[in-house]
Enzyme design. Structure first.
Site, PDB file in Angstrom:
ATOM      1  N   ASP A  36      38.645  34.551  38.492  1.00 50.46           N
ATOM      2  CA  ASP A  36      37.226  34.861  38.123  1.00 50.46           C
ATOM      3  C   ASP A  36      37.690  34.879  36.175  1.00 50.46           C
ATOM      4  N   HIS A  74      29.316  13.514  68.979  1.00 50.43           N
ATOM      5  CA  HIS A  74      28.383  14.070  69.423  1.00 50.43           C
ATOM      6  C   HIS A  74      28.394  14.952  70.843  1.00 50.43           C
ATOM      7  N   ALA A 112      24.970  45.961  42.765  1.00 48.66           N
ATOM      8  CA  ALA A 112      25.462  44.634  43.344  1.00 48.66           C
ATOM      9  C   ALA A 112      25.032  43.485  42.468  1.00 48.66           C
ATOM     10  N   VAL A 113      25.318  43.683  40.919  1.00 49.15           N
ATOM     11  CA  VAL A 113      24.442  43.437  39.964  1.00 49.15           C
ATOM     12  C   VAL A 113      25.216  41.784  39.163  1.00 49.15           C
ATOM     13  N   GLY A 169      50.761  44.916  34.352  1.00 48.10           N
ATOM     14  CA  GLY A 169      51.580  43.476  33.656  1.00 48.10           C
ATOM     15  C   GLY A 169      50.635  43.713  32.138  1.00 48.10           C
ATOM     16  N   VAL A 214      14.990  47.928  38.171  1.00 46.34           N
ATOM     17  CA  VAL A 214      15.571  48.945  38.796  1.00 46.34           C
ATOM     18  C   VAL A 214      15.799  49.692  36.970  1.00 46.34           C
ATOM     19  N   ALA A 272      19.287  40.729  44.720  1.00 52.08           N
ATOM     20  CA  ALA A 272      19.125  39.877  45.464  1.00 52.08           C
ATOM     21  C   ALA A 272      20.390  38.590  45.139  1.00 52.08           C
ATOM     22  N   ILE A 292      26.222  39.119  46.969  1.00 52.51           N
ATOM     23  CA  ILE A 292      26.365  40.257  48.309  1.00 52.51           C
ATOM     24  C   ILE A 292      25.937  41.186  48.394  1.00 52.51           C
ATOM     25  N   ARG A 300      29.962  40.668  38.563  1.00 53.01           N
ATOM     26  CA  ARG A 300      30.905  41.095  38.807  1.00 53.01           C
ATOM     27  C   ARG A 300      31.384  40.546  36.750  1.00 53.01           C
TER      28      ARG A 300
HETATM   29  P1  FAD Z   1      41.150  38.436  41.967  1.00 53.10           P
HETATM   30  O1  FAD Z   1      41.414  37.800  43.377  1.00 53.10           O
HETATM   31  O2  FAD Z   1      39.966  39.692  41.107  1.00 53.10           O
HETATM   32  O3  FAD Z   1      42.837  39.042  42.381  1.00 53.10           O
HETATM   33  C1  FAD Z   1      42.736  39.718  40.305  1.00 53.10           C
HETATM   34  C2  FAD Z   1      44.690  40.451  41.065  1.00 53.10           C
HETATM   35  O4  FAD Z   1      44.550  41.288  39.960  1.00 53.10           O
HETATM   36  C3  FAD Z   1      43.925  42.066  41.547  1.00 53.10           C
HETATM   37  O5  FAD Z   1      44.877  41.698  42.695  1.00 53.10           O
HETATM   38  C4  FAD Z   1      44.639  42.992  40.519  1.00 53.10           C
HETATM   39  O6  FAD Z   1      45.405  44.168  41.156  1.00 53.10           O
HETATM   40  C5  FAD Z   1      45.201  41.942  38.867  1.00 53.10           C
HETATM   41  N1  FAD Z   1      45.510  42.764  38.499  1.00 53.10           N
HETATM   42  C6  FAD Z   1      44.424  42.941  37.515  1.00 53.10           C
HETATM   43  N2  FAD Z   1      45.153  42.998  36.066  1.00 53.10           N
HETATM   44  C7  FAD Z   1      46.297  42.957  36.857  1.00 53.10           C
HETATM   45  C8  FAD Z   1      47.330  43.451  35.600  1.00 53.10           C
HETATM   46  N3  FAD Z   1      46.998  43.671  34.385  1.00 53.10           N
HETATM   47  N4  FAD Z   1      48.644  43.630  36.052  1.00 53.10           N
HETATM   48  C9  FAD Z   1      49.098  43.653  37.432  1.00 53.10           C
HETATM   49  N5  FAD Z   1      47.646  42.964  38.179  1.00 53.10           N
HETATM   50  C10 FAD Z   1      46.586  43.207  37.659  1.00 53.10           C
HETATM   51  N6  FAD Z   1      34.346  33.854  46.911  1.00 53.10           N
HETATM   52  C11 FAD Z   1      34.368  33.038  47.800  1.00 53.10           C
HETATM   53  O7  FAD Z   1      35.113  31.880  47.698  1.00 53.10           O
HETATM   54  N7  FAD Z   1      34.130  33.554  48.897  1.00 53.10           N
HETATM   55  C12 FAD Z   1      33.457  34.566  49.386  1.00 53.10           C
HETATM   56  O8  FAD Z   1      33.300  34.685  50.579  1.00 53.10           O
HETATM   57  C13 FAD Z   1      33.114  35.478  48.524  1.00 53.10           C
HETATM   58  N8  FAD Z   1      33.037  36.764  48.847  1.00 53.10           N
HETATM   59  C14 FAD Z   1      33.513  38.206  48.537  1.00 53.10           C
HETATM   60  C15 FAD Z   1      32.640  39.329  49.144  1.00 53.10           C
HETATM   61  C16 FAD Z   1      32.858  40.183  47.581  1.00 53.10           C
HETATM   62  C17 FAD Z   1      32.491  41.501  48.494  1.00 53.10           C
HETATM   63  C18 FAD Z   1      33.138  40.249  46.538  1.00 53.10           C
HETATM   64  C19 FAD Z   1      33.188  41.690  45.225  1.00 53.10           C
HETATM   65  C20 FAD Z   1      33.718  38.865  46.379  1.00 53.10           C
HETATM   66  C21 FAD Z   1      33.882  37.983  46.586  1.00 53.10           C
HETATM   67  N9  FAD Z   1      33.524  36.648  46.217  1.00 53.10           N
HETATM   68  C22 FAD Z   1      34.265  35.914  47.122  1.00 53.10           C
HETATM   69  C23 FAD Z   1      34.577  36.713  45.094  1.00 53.10           C
HETATM   70  C24 FAD Z   1      36.458  36.456  45.412  1.00 53.10           C
HETATM   71  O9  FAD Z   1      36.833  37.199  45.749  1.00 53.10           O
HETATM   72  C25 FAD Z   1      36.585  36.258  44.039  1.00 53.10           C
HETATM   73  O10 FAD Z   1      36.418  34.570  42.939  1.00 53.10           O
HETATM   74  C26 FAD Z   1      38.425  36.277  43.564  1.00 53.10           C
HETATM   75  O11 FAD Z   1      39.499  37.147  44.402  1.00 53.10           O
HETATM   76  C27 FAD Z   1      38.622  35.768  42.258  1.00 53.10           C
HETATM   77  O12 FAD Z   1      40.234  35.693  42.422  1.00 53.10           O
HETATM   78  P2  FAD Z   1      41.523  35.817  41.293  1.00 53.10           P
HETATM   79  O13 FAD Z   1      42.669  35.468  41.656  1.00 53.10           O
HETATM   80  O14 FAD Z   1      40.743  34.916  40.401  1.00 53.10           O
HETATM   81  O15 FAD Z   1      41.141  36.857  41.387  1.00 53.10           O
HETATM   82  P1  NAD Z   2      25.257  37.872  41.868  1.00 54.24           P
HETATM   83  O1  NAD Z   2      25.246  37.237  39.993  1.00 54.24           O
HETATM   84  O2  NAD Z   2      25.104  36.866  42.781  1.00 54.24           O
HETATM   85  O3  NAD Z   2      24.418  38.175  41.919  1.00 54.24           O
HETATM   86  C1  NAD Z   2      23.351  39.354  41.344  1.00 54.24           C
HETATM   87  C2  NAD Z   2      21.640  39.428  41.717  1.00 54.24           C
HETATM   88  O4  NAD Z   2      21.597  40.945  40.632  1.00 54.24           O
HETATM   89  C3  NAD Z   2      21.105  38.566  40.013  1.00 54.24           C
HETATM   90  O5  NAD Z   2      20.247  38.134  41.005  1.00 54.24           O
HETATM   91  C4  NAD Z   2      20.148  38.850  39.412  1.00 54.24           C
HETATM   92  O6  NAD Z   2      19.554  39.039  38.706  1.00 54.24           O
HETATM   93  C5  NAD Z   2      19.838  40.531  40.021  1.00 54.24           C
HETATM   94  N1  NAD Z   2      20.435  42.199  39.265  1.00 54.24           N
HETATM   95  C6  NAD Z   2      20.946  41.868  37.617  1.00 54.24           C
HETATM   96  N2  NAD Z   2      20.801  43.028  37.278  1.00 54.24           N
HETATM   97  C7  NAD Z   2      19.535  43.605  38.499  1.00 54.24           C
HETATM   98  C8  NAD Z   2      18.869  44.463  37.575  1.00 54.24           C
HETATM   99  N3  NAD Z   2      19.335  45.336  36.796  1.00 54.24           N
HETATM  100  N4  NAD Z   2      18.048  45.228  38.761  1.00 54.24           N
HETATM  101  C9  NAD Z   2      17.667  43.824  39.411  1.00 54.24           C
HETATM  102  N5  NAD Z   2      18.352  43.627  39.836  1.00 54.24           N
HETATM  103  C10 NAD Z   2      19.309  42.730  38.941  1.00 54.24           C
HETATM  104  O7  NAD Z   2      26.212  39.072  41.271  1.00 54.24           O
HETATM  105  P2  NAD Z   2      26.845  39.707  43.414  1.00 54.24           P
HETATM  106  O8  NAD Z   2      26.022  39.572  44.190  1.00 54.24           O
HETATM  107  O9  NAD Z   2      27.139  40.846  42.352  1.00 54.24           O
HETATM  108  O10 NAD Z   2      28.559  38.707  43.211  1.00 54.24           O
HETATM  109  C11 NAD Z   2      29.006  38.955  42.025  1.00 54.24           C
HETATM  110  C12 NAD Z   2      30.042  37.760  42.120  1.00 54.24           C
HETATM  111  O11 NAD Z   2      31.228  37.334  43.134  1.00 54.24           O
HETATM  112  C13 NAD Z   2      29.117  36.205  42.659  1.00 54.24           C
HETATM  113  O12 NAD Z   2      28.936  35.741  42.079  1.00 54.24           O
HETATM  114  C14 NAD Z   2      29.894  35.201  43.990  1.00 54.24           C
HETATM  115  O13 NAD Z   2      30.389  34.398  42.529  1.00 54.24           O
HETATM  116  C15 NAD Z   2      31.040  36.445  43.348  1.00 54.24           C
HETATM  117  N6  NAD Z   2      31.184  35.978  45.686  1.00 54.24           N
HETATM  118  C16 NAD Z   2      31.094  35.306  46.422  1.00 54.24           C
HETATM  119  C17 NAD Z   2      30.560  35.414  47.275  1.00 54.24           C
HETATM  120  C18 NAD Z   2      30.811  33.936  47.983  1.00 54.24           C
HETATM  121  O14 NAD Z   2      31.038  32.939  48.173  1.00 54.24           O
HETATM  122  N7  NAD Z   2      30.086  33.767  49.681  1.00 54.24           N
HETATM  123  C19 NAD Z   2      30.375  36.054  47.878  1.00 54.24           C
HETATM  124  C20 NAD Z   2      30.612  37.651  47.401  1.00 54.24           C
HETATM  125  C21 NAD Z   2      30.497  37.367  46.415  1.00 54.24           C
END
Ligand code: FAD
Ligand code: NAD
Length: 474
Positions: free
Chosen positions: A321, A453, A278-279, A121, A247, A191, A194, A281
């Protein structure tokens, strides 16, 4: 040209939930989603279902079982002398879970009569969106109009110049969910959430994991007491976490990656077989055309939204996000519900002070509200109640005695200000604290609530008693 009450752009946990709630409220709704899975099929669910929350938890669960059988089962009298890991089977299982859930969302769309527009979109005007069919750049685009538009385009991984993702040896979180075998040596940059979750998965399966973190402090957003304890436990599990390590470069031959980084002692190098970057998003607004129609963004690229998720255009909202606040699926979904209700003329509500966080390491780390160091910095007058998991009967029976519950409440009113849990199933335990905070509850409210309990939830109860120095079992 088709006309809708609401068009949602993005079908992740923010967008698909917003679309379902809009439809429930009688609004004629469409959702534009461009994601294609590995088989090139259009899918809903966004990052969360396809490459985020769900697949990562599937691998965390599989690797947890493996680690349990290998290291803990013998303590229960279970002898399993030869255990091996079939990575292919584990990845297939993860794929099936993702497929079931994404198909489930498609089913919910059908049930709620939401039109799924499979494509990308782009804003043409404040009320008009052009849709380019997914995966078909040369396909014919079409336009739809809507009275209200919800942007839910999510986020994508950030990259850093010294470590370019090639999806072979250097991968982002998506690549790290699809390794075909266990890397012998795995490097992780960051650290954060992710890095620790995916680092744990592969460490449990046998990788030697080195995590390089630029900051000197481990898990800065987490309460210090828990972060320090978690750091010790994770290091004991074998995660080689190197703080204060920035890094500066990577070099790949076709088999391994040499990472160069700097710490207090100068220039260092480490060689690994795979590297996960994993630095963090960043917001995803690529090709959205938001700028072109005058939607304001902030300096970091997030769409600017007020506390009601309104953008500067009256009929355009943004959630998840792609706007300020934690990048969490449940935050995105609740914003989606609140916006749908506002569009329908109701009072959508979201309490940003009561959003739980969970890090799915083992033990899990979960918290809601303020940390003790934040409260100290504010000069707040507070009381703290601590309860160690080691004193919980249920935790002992499970053999899961690491961790603690920490409850902080206001000294004068006893209102709960923060709850921090390091322990087994902390992800589930935190809900009680969230609920209490949502109702402006006090530690006394939890203390007066009967907890079954033997349960882990008794540790939360005991921490609430400890706020008033009357914990029974500690
Ligand atoms: P998204 O889930 O990113 O969805 C956005 C969607 O929009 C995508 O499907 C994309 O294709 C679509 N899109 C983008 N632009 C367009 C366009 N122009 N037209 C049509 N479609 C489009 N969060 C938690 O709460 N718990 C967790 O355990 C957790 N674990 C995670 C683990 C990993 C490895 C990662 C990467 C993230 C994790 N997160 C977790 C974060 C979580 O995934 C996000 O916060 C969440 O998905 C955000 O939801 P959203 O709907 O804003 O965006
Ligand atoms: P994050 O912000 O949690 O961690 C990134 C880390 O990378 C930070 O500690 C930062 O200091 C470090 N960093 C950045 N640049 C660096 C460099 N050049 N060298 C070394 N370290 C560096 O981000 P993430 O782990 O990528 O996750 C992104 C987001 O996804 C999270 O903030 C969270 O919102 C979401 N997420 C949530 C869950 C969950 O809810 N369990 C799981 C996965 C992801």
């Amino acid at each position: 040209m088709k006309n809708f009450d609401v068009v949602v752009i993005g079908g992740g946990p923010g967008g698909y939930v917003a679309a379902i709630r809009c439809a429930q409220l009688g609004l004629n709704t469409a959702c534009i989603e461009s994601w294609l899975n590995d088989e090139n099929e259009p899918v809903l669910g966004g990052t969360c279902l396809n490459v985020g929350c769900i697949p990562s938890k599937a691998l965390l669960d599989s690797s947890h079982h493996y680690s349990f059988i290998k290291h803990e089962a013998k303590n229960h009298g279970i002898n399993a002398p030869s255990v091996s890991m079939d990575v292919h089977r584990m990845i297939e299982r993860k794929k099936n879970i993702v497929q079931t859930l994404t198909q489930g969302i498609a089913g919910l769309f059908k049930k709620n009569k939401i039109e799924w527009l499979k494509g990308h979109g782009r804003f043409v005007s404040a009320y008009q969106i052009e849709v380019q069919p997914a995966g078909d750049e040369s396909g014919e685009s079409y336009q739809v109009t809507a009275k209200h538009i919800i942007i839910a385009t999510g986020s994508v991984p950030m990259s850093i110049p010294p470590a370019q993702v090639d999806n072979e040896l250097v991968v982002d979180s998506t690549g790290a969910l699809a390794f075909t075998d266990v890397p012998r040596r795995l490097g992780v940059i960051g650290a954060g959430v992710i890095g620790l979750e995916l680092g744990s998965v592969w460490n449990r399966l046998g990788s030697e994991v080195v995590i390089l973190e630029a900051m000197d402090e481990f898990l800065a957003p987490v309460d210090r007491q828990l972060a320090n304890e978690a750091e010790k436990l994770l290091k004991k599990q074998g995660l080689d976490i190197r703080l204060g390590s920035k890094v500066t470069g990577t070099g790949c031959n076709n088999r391994e990656v040499t990472i160069t980084y700097e710490n207090d002692e100068g220039k260092q190098q480490v060689v690994v077989d795979k590297l996960i970057v994993a630095v963090g998003r960043k917001p995803n607004t690529q090709g959205l055309g938001a700028n072109e129609v005058g939607i304001t963004m902030d300096e970091r690229g997030f769409i600017q939204a007020d506390e009601h998720c309104r953008t500067n255009l009256e009929n355009v909202f943004a959630i998840g996000d792609v706007v300020r606040g934690p990048m969490l699926a449940h935050k995105a979904s609740e914003e989606g519900v609140a916006v749908a209700e506002r569009i329908a003329g109701k009072a959508g509500h979201l309490n940003y002070d009561a959003i739980p966080w969970v890090i799915y390491t083992w033990p899990e780390i979960a918290w809601v509200g303020k940390t003790e160091h934040e409260l100290k910095a504010e000069g707040a007058d507070y009381r703290v109640g601590n309860f160690p998991m080691a004193a919980s009967g249920r935790a002992r029976a499970m053999g899961e005695t690491d961790g603690m519950v920490k409850m902080i409440s206001d000294s004068k009113t006893d209102r709960i200000l923060g709850v921090h849990i390091l322990g087994p199933n902390a992800s589930e335990l935190i809900s009680e604290a969230v609920l209490a905070m949502e109702f402006d509850g006090s530690s006394e409210d939890i203390a007066r609530t009967i907890h079954a309990h033997p349960t882990l939830a008794e540790a939360v109860h005991e921490a609430s008693l400890a706020v008033d120095k009357r914990s029974i079992h500690f």
